[in-house]
Design a protein around this motif. Structure first.
Motif, PDB file in Angstrom:
ATOM      1  N   GLU A 200      -3.514  -0.695 -38.789  1.00  0.00           N
ATOM      2  CA  GLU A 200      -4.852  -0.685 -39.343  1.00  0.00           C
ATOM      3  C   GLU A 200      -5.372   0.753 -39.365  1.00  0.00           C
ATOM      4  O   GLU A 200      -5.378   1.430 -38.329  1.00  0.00           O
ATOM      5  N   VAL A 201      -5.753   1.220 -40.521  1.00  0.00           N
ATOM      6  CA  VAL A 201      -6.340   2.558 -40.634  1.00  0.00           C
ATOM      7  C   VAL A 201      -7.801   2.395 -41.034  1.00  0.00           C
ATOM      8  O   VAL A 201      -8.093   2.003 -42.170  1.00  0.00           O
ATOM      9  N   PRO A 202      -8.726   2.622 -40.119  1.00  0.00           N
ATOM     10  CA  PRO A 202     -10.138   2.510 -40.473  1.00  0.00           C
ATOM     11  C   PRO A 202     -10.514   3.526 -41.544  1.00  0.00           C
ATOM     12  O   PRO A 202      -9.835   4.549 -41.708  1.00  0.00           O
ATOM     13  N   LEU A 203     -11.575   3.242 -42.265  1.00  0.00           N
ATOM     14  CA  LEU A 203     -11.997   4.132 -43.350  1.00  0.00           C
ATOM     15  C   LEU A 203     -12.249   5.555 -42.852  1.00  0.00           C
ATOM     16  O   LEU A 203     -12.008   6.523 -43.579  1.00  0.00           O
ATOM     17  N   GLU A 204     -12.725   5.684 -41.608  1.00  0.00           N
ATOM     18  CA  GLU A 204     -12.963   7.020 -41.067  1.00  0.00           C
ATOM     19  C   GLU A 204     -11.668   7.824 -40.990  1.00  0.00           C
ATOM     20  O   GLU A 204     -11.647   9.025 -41.306  1.00  0.00           O
ATOM     21  N   SER A 205     -10.561   7.168 -40.579  1.00  0.00           N
ATOM     22  CA  SER A 205      -9.269   7.856 -40.511  1.00  0.00           C
ATOM     23  C   SER A 205      -8.721   8.141 -41.904  1.00  0.00           C
ATOM     24  O   SER A 205      -8.130   9.198 -42.153  1.00  0.00           O
ATOM     25  N   PHE A 206      -8.918   7.194 -42.814  1.00  0.00           N
ATOM     26  CA  PHE A 206      -8.457   7.408 -44.188  1.00  0.00           C
ATOM     27  C   PHE A 206      -9.207   8.576 -44.829  1.00  0.00           C
ATOM     28  O   PHE A 206      -8.647   9.347 -45.604  1.00  0.00           O
ATOM     29  N   LEU A 207     -10.492   8.710 -44.475  1.00  0.00           N
ATOM     30  CA  LEU A 207     -11.283   9.840 -44.960  1.00  0.00           C
ATOM     31  C   LEU A 207     -10.658  11.156 -44.498  1.00  0.00           C
ATOM     32  O   LEU A 207     -10.609  12.125 -45.265  1.00  0.00           O
ATOM     33  N   SER A 208     -10.167  11.194 -43.249  1.00  0.00           N
ATOM     34  CA  SER A 208      -9.514  12.402 -42.737  1.00  0.00           C
ATOM     35  C   SER A 208      -8.283  12.755 -43.554  1.00  0.00           C
ATOM     36  O   SER A 208      -8.015  13.930 -43.829  1.00  0.00           O
ATOM     37  N   ILE A 209      -7.527  11.739 -43.954  1.00  0.00           N
ATOM     38  CA  ILE A 209      -6.343  11.975 -44.785  1.00  0.00           C
ATOM     39  C   ILE A 209      -6.751  12.568 -46.139  1.00  0.00           C
ATOM     40  O   ILE A 209      -6.147  13.526 -46.625  1.00  0.00           O
ATOM     41  N   THR A 210      -7.794  12.006 -46.745  1.00  0.00           N
ATOM     42  CA  THR A 210      -8.190  12.480 -48.074  1.00  0.00           C
ATOM     43  C   THR A 210      -8.746  13.897 -48.028  1.00  0.00           C
ATOM     44  O   THR A 210      -8.673  14.624 -49.026  1.00  0.00           O
ATOM     45  N   LYS A 211      -9.283  14.310 -46.883  1.00  0.00           N
ATOM     46  CA  LYS A 211      -9.780  15.685 -46.767  1.00  0.00           C
ATOM     47  C   LYS A 211      -8.644  16.690 -46.888  1.00  0.00           C
ATOM     48  O   LYS A 211      -8.838  17.811 -47.386  1.00  0.00           O
ATOM     49  N   ILE A 212      -7.438  16.291 -46.430  1.00  0.00           N
ATOM     50  CA  ILE A 212      -6.275  17.168 -46.574  1.00  0.00           C
ATOM     51  C   ILE A 212      -5.997  17.424 -48.050  1.00  0.00           C
ATOM     52  O   ILE A 212      -5.812  18.562 -48.488  1.00  0.00           O
ATOM     53  N   PHE A 213      -6.008  16.343 -48.827  1.00  0.00           N
ATOM     54  CA  PHE A 213      -5.710  16.487 -50.257  1.00  0.00           C
ATOM     55  C   PHE A 213      -6.812  17.260 -50.973  1.00  0.00           C
ATOM     56  O   PHE A 213      -6.540  18.028 -51.893  1.00  0.00           O
ATOM     57  N   SER A 214      -8.059  17.076 -50.558  1.00  0.00           N
ATOM     58  CA  SER A 214      -9.155  17.807 -51.206  1.00  0.00           C
ATOM     59  C   SER A 214      -9.000  19.304 -50.968  1.00  0.00           C
ATOM     60  O   SER A 214      -9.300  20.119 -51.846  1.00  0.00           O
ATOM     61  N   LYS A 215      -8.516  19.694 -49.762  1.00  0.00           N
ATOM     62  CA  LYS A 215      -8.305  21.123 -49.481  1.00  0.00           C
ATOM     63  C   LYS A 215      -7.172  21.678 -50.334  1.00  0.00           C
ATOM     64  O   LYS A 215      -7.246  22.814 -50.811  1.00  0.00           O
ATOM     65  N   ILE A 216      -6.106  20.886 -50.514  1.00  0.00           N
ATOM     66  CA  ILE A 216      -4.989  21.334 -51.349  1.00  0.00           C
ATOM     67  C   ILE A 216      -5.439  21.480 -52.803  1.00  0.00           C
ATOM     68  O   ILE A 216      -5.119  22.463 -53.478  1.00  0.00           O
TER      69      ILE A 216
END
Length: 289
Positions: A200-216
């Protein structure tokens, strides 16, 4: 997509690095959780390269990509990459994997770390990266297999630890390993050997993943710099104004971070162009959505 922009190595380099690392990890007895994280680190090991490249090219007009690798402080992409993934929800506790993935066992790497100072994940990624960068792994024959094995053994206690060399010596005898590399696109071996987890990946953790892609994404061009971050900040003001619930707020932040992910496939010559675009360039930019 980022690799296709900076043609410093063959396409799908990071996926091949991940495959080699996982095969080595299996021989070395790493746990399934460690293998899963090693795969993630391998896929992300060059995530800082596009930003480092664009930082450099914004200051210098280059004739070709090779000039960048001749002139740049190559350690910068390791530092950027490590910072980008600091909030990634890994399954195990690791440290400085991206930062030290260009270290050599004898201390002759970018940061001068040696032996046990280099995390085993970083050693594995460095090993796989070296093989894929220096040898064409899409076309294997017996002589090339022996050439690679000799290279690895000659660099024991120089580039690689004895533990790495011993594991590779075993792996190099696997016909399946070489076949998977030569027909990488056809057999897609990475997903077949990756341990399977359902978590289970809570939305807060998924948000952390998407921040990586936004920086790239934002690091790709001077015109996209901070764009995703700025959009997220503006969207939060709208969320507050309309008094939306917390779950909707997180989903809007995630969408903001990922909305331009398709621009990783848009050539920088178009993103950075001054003035109007041609019809063909407009056609290409519209593809990003």
């Amino acid at each position: 997509m980022a690799e296709s922009e900076i043609k410093c190595t063959s396409l799908k380099h990071s996926k091949r690095v991940a495959y080699i690392c996982l095969q080595m990890a299996d021989i070395m007895g790493l746990s399934d959780e460690e293998k899963f994280d090693l795969c993630s680190y391998s896929l992300l090991h060059d995530n800082g390269l596009i930003e480092s490249f664009c930082n450099f090219t914004s200051e210098y007009k280059l004739n070709n990509v090779e000039e960048y690798f001749d002139m740049v402080n190559f350690a910068e992409h390791c530092t950027i990459g490590e910072n980008n993934i600091k909030d990634f929800p890994f399954l195990t506790s690791q440290k400085n994997i991206i930062l030290y993935h260009h270290e050599n066992f004898d201390g002759s790497g970018l940061f001068g770390k040696k032996e046990s100072e280099i995390p085993i994940f970083a050693q594995l990624i460095s090993f796989a990266d070296t093989l894929d960068t220096n040898f064409d792994l899409s076309n294997i024959c017996y002589d090339k297999k022996e050439l690679i094995l000799n290279f690895v053994k000659e660099n024991e206690k120089k580039l690689f630890s004895k533990k790495i060399v011993d594991a590779y010596t075993i792996l190099s005898e696997s016909f399946l390993f070489w076949g998977d590399l030569e027909y990488f696109d056809e057999v897609n071996p990475l997903e077949k050997i990756l341990p399977n987890f359902t978590i289970e990946v809570p939305l807060e953790s998924f948000l952390s993943i998407t921040k990586i892609f936004s920086k790239i994404i934002d690091g790709k061009s001077k015109f996209t710099a901070k764009h995703s971050v700025d959009l997220e900040e503006k969207s939060l003001k709208l969320v507050e104004y309309f008094n939306l619930d917390d779950e909707t707020k997180l989903k809007i932040q995630i969408a903001s971070n990922l909305h331009d992910i398709g621009k990783l496939g848009t050539p920088n010559a178009i993103l950075d162009k001054e003035g109007s675009l041609t019809n063909q360039e407009l056609f290409e930019i519209k593809k990003h959505a």
